[in-house]
Write an enzyme that holds these catalytic residues in place. Structure first.
Site, mmCIF file in Angstrom:
data_model
loop_
_atom_site.group_PDB
_atom_site.id
_atom_site.type_symbol
_atom_site.label_atom_id
_atom_site.label_comp_id
_atom_site.label_asym_id
_atom_site.label_seq_id
_atom_site.Cartn_x
_atom_site.Cartn_y
_atom_site.Cartn_z
ATOM 1 N N SER A 154 0.862 -1.173 0.000
ATOM 2 C CA SER A 154 0.000 0.000 0.000
ATOM 3 C C SER A 154 0.904 1.229 0.000
ATOM 4 O O SER A 154 1.710 1.405 0.916
ATOM 5 C CB SER A 154 -0.889 -0.017 1.248
ATOM 6 O OG SER A 154 -1.636 1.179 1.342
ATOM 7 N N LYS A 180 -1.377 -1.040 -4.299
ATOM 8 C CA LYS A 180 -2.519 -0.200 -3.881
ATOM 9 C C LYS A 180 -1.997 1.208 -3.706
ATOM 10 O O LYS A 180 -0.933 1.409 -3.100
ATOM 11 C CB LYS A 180 -3.087 -0.759 -2.582
ATOM 12 C CG LYS A 180 -3.920 0.204 -1.739
ATOM 13 C CD LYS A 180 -4.676 -0.558 -0.650
ATOM 14 C CE LYS A 180 -4.875 0.278 0.604
ATOM 15 N NZ LYS A 180 -5.610 -0.461 1.660
ATOM 16 N N LYS A 182 -3.009 5.238 -2.481
ATOM 17 C CA LYS A 182 -3.959 6.070 -1.754
ATOM 18 C C LYS A 182 -4.355 7.228 -2.662
ATOM 19 O O LYS A 182 -3.499 7.796 -3.366
ATOM 20 C CB LYS A 182 -3.299 6.610 -0.482
ATOM 21 C CG LYS A 182 -2.987 5.525 0.530
ATOM 22 C CD LYS A 182 -4.255 5.000 1.167
ATOM 23 C CE LYS A 182 -3.969 4.027 2.283
ATOM 24 N NZ LYS A 182 -5.194 3.557 2.951
ATOM 25 N N ASP A 207 -7.359 3.315 -2.760
ATOM 26 C CA ASP A 207 -8.037 3.416 -1.456
ATOM 27 C C ASP A 207 -8.223 4.903 -1.142
ATOM 28 O O ASP A 207 -7.256 5.642 -1.033
ATOM 29 C CB ASP A 207 -7.191 2.738 -0.371
ATOM 30 C CG ASP A 207 -7.900 2.694 0.984
ATOM 31 O OD1 ASP A 207 -9.032 3.199 1.097
ATOM 32 O OD2 ASP A 207 -7.305 2.138 1.938
ATOM 33 N N GLU A 232 -11.396 1.014 -2.967
ATOM 34 C CA GLU A 232 -11.639 0.783 -1.532
ATOM 35 C C GLU A 232 -12.184 2.046 -0.863
ATOM 36 O O GLU A 232 -11.617 3.130 -1.005
ATOM 37 C CB GLU A 232 -10.310 0.346 -0.893
ATOM 38 C CG GLU A 232 -10.416 -0.050 0.572
ATOM 39 C CD GLU A 232 -9.055 -0.486 1.138
ATOM 40 O OE1 GLU A 232 -8.108 -0.738 0.353
ATOM 41 O OE2 GLU A 232 -8.940 -0.561 2.371
ATOM 42 N N ASP A 257 -13.991 -0.958 3.791
ATOM 43 C CA ASP A 257 -13.017 -1.099 4.872
ATOM 44 C C ASP A 257 -13.628 -0.439 6.122
ATOM 45 O O ASP A 257 -14.284 -1.126 6.928
ATOM 46 C CB ASP A 257 -11.694 -0.428 4.436
ATOM 47 C CG ASP A 257 -10.645 -0.352 5.530
ATOM 48 O OD1 ASP A 257 -10.925 -0.733 6.679
ATOM 49 O OD2 ASP A 257 -9.510 0.118 5.260
ATOM 50 N N LYS A 281 -10.081 -6.371 8.821
ATOM 51 C CA LYS A 281 -9.020 -6.035 9.790
ATOM 52 C C LYS A 281 -9.547 -6.480 11.142
ATOM 53 O O LYS A 281 -10.620 -6.032 11.570
ATOM 54 C CB LYS A 281 -8.781 -4.520 9.814
ATOM 55 C CG LYS A 281 -8.163 -3.958 8.541
ATOM 56 C CD LYS A 281 -8.058 -2.441 8.608
ATOM 57 C CE LYS A 281 -7.412 -1.910 7.315
ATOM 58 N NZ LYS A 281 -7.629 -0.459 7.150
ATOM 59 N N GLY A 309 -4.259 -3.902 6.500
ATOM 60 C CA GLY A 309 -3.130 -3.649 7.389
ATOM 61 C C GLY A 309 -3.273 -2.289 8.039
ATOM 62 O O GLY A 309 -3.972 -1.408 7.532
HETATM 63 O O1 SMG Z 1 -0.243 -1.975 6.934
HETATM 64 O O2 SMG Z 1 0.429 -1.940 4.874
HETATM 65 C C1 SMG Z 1 -0.223 -1.481 5.800
HETATM 66 C C2 SMG Z 1 -1.054 -0.244 5.554
HETATM 67 C C3 SMG Z 1 -2.199 -0.545 4.663
HETATM 68 O O3 SMG Z 1 -3.236 1.231 3.529
HETATM 69 C C4 SMG Z 1 -3.180 0.606 4.535
HETATM 70 N N1 SMG Z 1 -3.982 0.844 5.583
HETATM 71 O O4 SMG Z 1 -7.186 2.268 4.964
HETATM 72 O O5 SMG Z 1 -6.422 0.361 4.478
HETATM 73 C C5 SMG Z 1 -6.260 1.460 4.981
HETATM 74 C C6 SMG Z 1 -4.962 1.889 5.617
HETATM 75 C C7 SMG Z 1 -5.189 2.317 7.020
HETATM 76 C C8 SMG Z 1 -3.988 2.759 7.754
HETATM 77 S S1 SMG Z 1 -3.562 4.381 7.393
HETATM 78 C C9 SMG Z 1 -2.452 4.899 8.581
HETATM 79 MG MG MG Z 2 -8.447 1.091 3.600
#
Ligand code: SMG
Ligand code: MG
Length: 388
Positions: A154, A180, A182, A207, A232, A257, A281, A309
């Site tokens: 991500s 992925k 953001k 995401d 996402e 999510d 999660k 994650g």
């Molecule tokens: O643990 O690789 C990881 C992060 C994955 O993008 C990730 N998590 O919305 O899915 C999500 C985000 C939430 C954490 S943002 C600090």
């Molecule tokens: Mg997410």
């Protein structure tokens, strides 16, 4: 005559294995620097704060990790609220009454409303201990079906689409076969286009962490041309209904999510067509027991899931890996190698990426990772010890 004593012995082993009387709970408030800043639509994380918990029971130690962040950006829970709920409510409840099974934890903790991340933190070590008592890895103990889990990476928002494309290409070269990215308003279509051009047909997804509204439907329709694996959580963190209005205007599957906190939420979302995929999660849904229930609901509905994650250390990551061995985790998870997050992980050996874009699932009994107490102590800001 020889049958009876043996039966009695078997029964006592059975009873021992089924009860967890907690003797001590250690809470560690930790802070660790990420190897690089992680920017999402709700902010930038450079240091990860978290709570590590150790439970001593039945001569064994079990570990857990809280996924709440220092700030209430992803969720209303924070390290401070989780510490309060753990120390003042959940830990005393656990020290007062033994549990027969970690699956009883959600009922045991029901007197606290919400605060799923705090609840998951304290349920985790019970699973670790129960699996150790059974002499099985946690993955096997919960009925996992694989010894390697497909993973992706991500990537946070970068300074420009070109920079993002370069970072994404680097991760592909490092062996990650699912990317992925953001997105947030103003940093979406151009970013997707640049990354798609850079990584060819490597599976790609976005995401939004709830940064958009239904008025942005046409933007997401334009994303259909990039063949994304999924989009996402584009809309409200507390919305399910509007997502179904968006989903019916798109070819690309939506994945929820933030909106999914329970098996009931998952059932509702899938029934009304608010998404076709769910990110699980354990912290968000209140622990492993509920995470397994969400998995089962999705499996029955024919909707694939993957493991999300929260920038966990190796402790939380090991739980995620065990969870992701369940049969319906058919899509790559946000579970990258330790080095993608931290220079020094809290476990030894650290998680490393296999050449097939997988992480290997620990095979030792319980969580199956060695927690490095000296590293934990070195990143600890506060340590509380709770006893009955
Ligand atoms: O643990 O690789 C990881 C992060 C994955 O993008 C990730 N998590 O919305 O899915 C999500 C985000 C939430 C954490 S943002 C600090
Ligand atoms: Mg997410």
């Amino acid at each position: 005559m020889s049958v009876q004593p043996r039966r009695r012995a078997d029964l006592s082993v059975f009873l021992l294995a089924m009860s967890i009387r907690v003797e001590q709970i250690d809470l560690y408030h930790i802070r660790m620097s990420l190897v690089s800043p992680f920017e999402t639509s709700f902010g930038v994380t450079t240091e990860r704060e978290s709570i590590i918990v150790r439970v001593l029971a039945e001569g064994l130690a079990g570990w857990g990790e809280c996924v709440a962040d220092a700030a209430p950006g992803y969720s209303y829970e924070t390290v401070t609220t989780a510490w309060h709920i753990l120390r003042d409510y959940l830990a005393p409840a656990l020290l007062r009454a033994p549990l027969d099974d970690p699956r009883d934890a959600p009922a045991h903790f029901r007197f606290v409303r919400g605060h799923n991340m705090a609840k998951a933190t304290l349920e985790a070590p019970l699973w670790d201990i129960a699996a150790q008592q059974a002499g099985q890895s946690l993955a096997r103990y919960i009925g996992g079906v694989r010894d390697r889990v497909l993973v992706g990476v991500s990537i946070g928002i970068q300074s420009s689409p070109d920079k993002l494309a370069e970072v994404a290409r680097g991760y592909c070269e490092a062996g990650y076969r699912r990317i992925k990215i953001k997105i947030k308003p103003g940093r979406d279509l151009a970013d997707v286009r640049a990354v798609r051009r850079a990584i060819g047909d490597t599976p790609l997804m976005v995401d939004a962490n709830s940064a958009y509204t239904l008025d942005d439907a046409s933007l997401f329709q334009q994303m259909d041309e990039f063949g994304l694996l999924m989009i996402e959580q584009p809309l409200g963190y507390d919305d399910i209904y509007q997502h179904h209005k968006l989903q019916r205007q798109l070819n690309t599957p939506l994945c929820l999510d933030e909106s999914i906190h329970s098996a009931d939420d998952a059932r509702f979302a899938l029934e009304i067509g608010a998404c076709r995929i769910i990110n699980i999660k354990q912290g968000r849904v209140g622990g492993m027991t509920n995470a397994i229930a969400v998995h089962d609901v999705c499996r029955q509905a024919g909707a694939p899931v993957w493991c999300g994650g929260m920038l966990e250390t190796g402790i939380g990551r090991a739980f995620n890996l065990a969870l992701a061995t369940l049969p319906n985790f058919t899509l790559p998870g946000d579970l990258s190698a330790s080095s993608r997050y931290y220079r020094l992980d809290l476990i030894d050996p650290p998680f490393e990426l296999n050449s097939d874009s997988t992480l290997s699932v620990p095979t030792m009994p319980g969580l199956g990772v060695n927690v490095l107490q000296d590293r934990l102590d070195a990143v600890t800001l506060r340590h509380d010890v709770l006893r009955p």
